[in-house]
Write a protein that holds these residues in place. Structure first.
Motif, PDB file in Angstrom:
ATOM      1  N   PHE A  15       0.756  -1.187   0.149  1.00  0.00           N
ATOM      2  CA  PHE A  15       0.001  -0.144  -0.041  1.00  0.00           C
ATOM      3  C   PHE A  15       0.931   1.336   0.093  1.00  0.00           C
ATOM      4  CE2 PHE A  15      -3.449  -2.806   1.228  1.00  0.00           C
ATOM      5  CZ  PHE A  15      -4.344  -2.345   0.449  1.00  0.00           C
ATOM      6  N   VAL A  16       1.832   1.187   0.837  1.00  0.00           N
ATOM      7  CA  VAL A  16       2.771   2.343   0.595  1.00  0.00           C
ATOM      8  C   VAL A  16       3.378   2.612  -0.594  1.00  0.00           C
ATOM      9  CG1 VAL A  16       4.961   3.424   1.537  1.00  0.00           C
ATOM     10  CG2 VAL A  16       3.601   2.208   3.177  1.00  0.00           C
ATOM     11  N   LEU A  17       3.980   1.491  -1.595  1.00  0.00           N
ATOM     12  CA  LEU A  17       4.494   1.659  -2.735  1.00  0.00           C
ATOM     13  C   LEU A  17       3.207   2.205  -3.690  1.00  0.00           C
ATOM     14  CD1 LEU A  17       6.656   1.119  -4.684  1.00  0.00           C
ATOM     15  CD2 LEU A  17       5.940  -1.254  -4.883  1.00  0.00           C
ATOM     16  N   LEU A  18       1.962   1.460  -3.348  1.00  0.00           N
ATOM     17  CA  LEU A  18       1.052   2.143  -4.429  1.00  0.00           C
ATOM     18  C   LEU A  18       0.835   3.548  -4.290  1.00  0.00           C
ATOM     19  CD1 LEU A  18      -1.373   0.889  -6.188  1.00  0.00           C
ATOM     20  CD2 LEU A  18      -2.656   0.277  -4.160  1.00  0.00           C
ATOM     21  N   ARG A  29      -2.904  10.199  -0.145  1.00  0.00           N
ATOM     22  CA  ARG A  29      -2.803  10.171   1.102  1.00  0.00           C
ATOM     23  C   ARG A  29      -3.796   9.121   1.667  1.00  0.00           C
ATOM     24  NH1 ARG A  29      -0.246  14.420   2.987  1.00  0.00           N
ATOM     25  NH2 ARG A  29      -0.069  16.093   1.741  1.00  0.00           N
ATOM     26  N   LEU A  30      -4.992   8.695   1.276  1.00  0.00           N
ATOM     27  CA  LEU A  30      -5.716   7.697   1.533  1.00  0.00           C
ATOM     28  C   LEU A  30      -5.224   6.343   1.521  1.00  0.00           C
ATOM     29  CD1 LEU A  30      -9.178   8.937   0.327  1.00  0.00           C
ATOM     30  CD2 LEU A  30      -8.319   8.972   2.608  1.00  0.00           C
ATOM     31  N   VAL A  31      -4.546   6.012   0.396  1.00  0.00           N
ATOM     32  CA  VAL A  31      -3.972   4.622   0.151  1.00  0.00           C
ATOM     33  C   VAL A  31      -2.729   4.653   1.167  1.00  0.00           C
ATOM     34  CG1 VAL A  31      -2.544   3.250  -1.353  1.00  0.00           C
ATOM     35  CG2 VAL A  31      -4.500   4.508  -2.150  1.00  0.00           C
ATOM     36  N   ASN A  32      -1.866   5.906   1.294  1.00  0.00           N
ATOM     37  CA  ASN A  32      -0.754   5.710   2.095  1.00  0.00           C
ATOM     38  C   ASN A  32      -1.061   5.462   3.502  1.00  0.00           C
ATOM     39  OD1 ASN A  32       1.374   7.740   4.028  1.00  0.00           O
ATOM     40  ND2 ASN A  32       2.422   6.429   2.198  1.00  0.00           N
ATOM     41  N   ILE A  33      -2.130   6.230   4.139  1.00  0.00           N
ATOM     42  CA  ILE A  33      -2.841   5.848   5.457  1.00  0.00           C
ATOM     43  C   ILE A  33      -2.994   4.428   5.613  1.00  0.00           C
ATOM     44  CG2 ILE A  33      -4.733   6.167   6.908  1.00  0.00           C
ATOM     45  CD1 ILE A  33      -4.970   9.004   5.904  1.00  0.00           C
ATOM     46  N   ASN A  64      -0.478  12.876   7.256  1.00  0.00           N
ATOM     47  CA  ASN A  64      -1.573  12.634   6.235  1.00  0.00           C
ATOM     48  C   ASN A  64      -3.195  13.178   6.563  1.00  0.00           C
ATOM     49  OD1 ASN A  64      -0.444  11.650   4.071  1.00  0.00           O
ATOM     50  ND2 ASN A  64      -0.036   9.691   5.002  1.00  0.00           N
ATOM     51  N   LEU A  65      -3.504  12.927   7.818  1.00  0.00           N
ATOM     52  CA  LEU A  65      -4.917  13.383   8.242  1.00  0.00           C
ATOM     53  C   LEU A  65      -4.888  14.881   8.561  1.00  0.00           C
ATOM     54  CD1 LEU A  65      -5.593  10.598  11.112  1.00  0.00           C
ATOM     55  CD2 LEU A  65      -6.717  10.962   8.889  1.00  0.00           C
ATOM     56  N   PHE A  66      -3.708  15.512   8.811  1.00  0.00           N
ATOM     57  CA  PHE A  66      -3.736  16.984   8.884  1.00  0.00           C
ATOM     58  C   PHE A  66      -3.927  17.613   7.788  1.00  0.00           C
ATOM     59  CE2 PHE A  66      -1.033  20.801   8.387  1.00  0.00           C
ATOM     60  CZ  PHE A  66      -1.720  21.851   9.318  1.00  0.00           C
ATOM     61  N   TYR A  67      -3.324  17.052   6.532  1.00  0.00           N
ATOM     62  CA  TYR A  67      -3.467  17.738   5.432  1.00  0.00           C
ATOM     63  C   TYR A  67      -4.944  17.399   4.699  1.00  0.00           C
ATOM     64  CZ  TYR A  67       1.244  19.757   5.446  1.00  0.00           C
ATOM     65  OH  TYR A  67       2.359  20.460   5.677  1.00  0.00           O
ATOM     66  N   LEU A  68      -5.398  16.360   4.829  1.00  0.00           N
ATOM     67  CA  LEU A  68      -6.680  16.001   4.262  1.00  0.00           C
ATOM     68  C   LEU A  68      -7.485  16.984   4.875  1.00  0.00           C
ATOM     69  CD1 LEU A  68      -6.687  12.021   4.352  1.00  0.00           C
ATOM     70  CD2 LEU A  68      -6.673  13.569   2.412  1.00  0.00           C
TER      71      LEU A  68
END
Length: 75
Positions: A15-18, A29-33, A64-68
């Motif tokens: 998921f991080v690579l994706l 950001r969602l996939v990285n989370i 990621n949540l902060f920026y979302l």
């Protein structure tokens, strides 16, 4: 028993690579989370809890949540 722990680690890496292949920031950001949450679980599932993995990925989820949330307020 340790095999499923490896699968959690592989899922985290996937998921991080994706997330790096995403063109839209929201998707990235969602996939990285998701990947970071898998890494957090992986850190807890290891035979010896890995706090560096857990802390680093928890921090990345927070960023990621902060920026979302910031993006949502601006829209």
């Amino acid at each position: 028993m340790t095999e499923y722990v490896d699968y959690v680690g592989y899922a985290a890496s996937f998921f991080v690579l994706l997330s790096f292949l995403m063109k839209r920031m929201l998707q990235l950001r969602l996939v990285n989370i998701v990947g970071c949450l898998f890494f957090i679980a992986y850190g807890f599932l290891l035979p010896v809890i890995s706090w560096p993995i857990i802390i680093t990925n928890a921090a990345i989820v927070s960023v990621n949540l902060f920026y979302l949330l910031r993006t949502k307020k601006e829209a």
